[in-house]
Scaffold this motif. Structure first.
Motif: not given
Length: 256
Positions: A11, A16-20, A22-23, A26, A146-147, A150
């Motif tokens: 990261l 790799r780009r972080d997506r955690h 934003a999740f 929300e 993420p799968n 989350w």
């Protein structure tokens, strides 16, 4: 207070780009909660241990840790959390059973390392491949995928923290001030924060060329926000400033 540790050299290098983040914002907002801090940390063991030691010292803080709980040498979250907490890393019987059931003899000699957890840890079920995450007190460690991560985070929230949901719904009201530099609004903002300590005041100036415009936000419990807004609008009127209140913000937690 709710925070996140997002772990991995990939990261910080940009592979790799972080997506955690934003999740998590929300997922928390849907439950009337909000994120207080995020730390991005690489795989360096000393740095990760130091960050975990700091977050463990935050009393009652709920911290979600993403990544670093696998079986390869660069996965160090289990070991670093044990060191930061001052407890040994020991085989967790439940995690051992899950790994043996999932992989059979192939669980040894390497995959079984994922069952070596800080003493006193509790398991977080993994709905994808059954390899669990773990919780140690209010620190909750999940994979970087993420799968998997989350739904595990949502399980933790819904299982352990429903008593915190929507405990104090937030209201956000916004005012756009035209033709006034941000620096001239500082005294108004300071007076609001002093008079209403339970609110938060934000200022977002426009960066468009030739546009002098500031968006002021007031967020907090409804009663306090109502009082603070009344005082804010009176101060803007008294200062001869041009302003317009914006439509109520649609907050994901259902407040507005």
């Amino acid at each position: 207070m709710i925070g996140a540790l997002i772990i991995g050299d990939e990261l910080l290098s940009g592979r790799r780009r972080d997506r955690h983040m934003a999740f998590l914002i929300e997922a928390l907002a849907l439950r009337g909660l909000e994120l207080s801090f995020v730390r991005f940390v690489g795989d360096d063991a000393h740095l990760l241990t130091d960050n975990l030691r700091q977050t463990l010292a935050l009393e009652e803080a709920v911290v979600f840790s993403f990544g670093g709980i696998g079986a390869t040498p660069d996965d160090r979250t289990r070991q670093c959390l044990a060191q930061a907490a001052g407890v040994p890393l020991t085989p967790h019987p439940g995690a051992v059973a899950l790994l043996e059931e999932r992989f059979g003899a192939a669980a040894y000699p390497h995959r079984i390392r994922m069952a070596h957890l800080p003493q006193g840890a509790e398991l977080i079920p993994n709905p994808v491949n059954r390899v669990p995450g773990f919780s140690w007190r209010h620190h909750h460690c999940v994979p970087g995928f993420p799968n998997m991560a989350w739904p595990m985070v949502e399980w933790v929230l819904d299982t352990h923290y429903p008593h915190l949901f929507h405990r104090m719904p937030s209201v956000l009201r916004l005012v756009r001030v035209h033709g006034t530099p941000e620096s001239e609004l500082v005294p108004v903002m300071e007076s609001l924060m002093e008079a209403f300590p339970e609110i938060r005041v934000s200022s977002l100036p426009s960066t468009r060329a030739g546009c002098r415009e500031v968006e002021l936000g007031v967020k907090g419990p409804a009663d306090a926000v109502a009082g603070a807004m009344q005082r804010l609008l009176q101060a803007l009127e008294a200062g001869g400033m041009e302003w317009a209140e914006m439509p109520p913000a649609d907050l994901p937690d259902g407040s507005n």
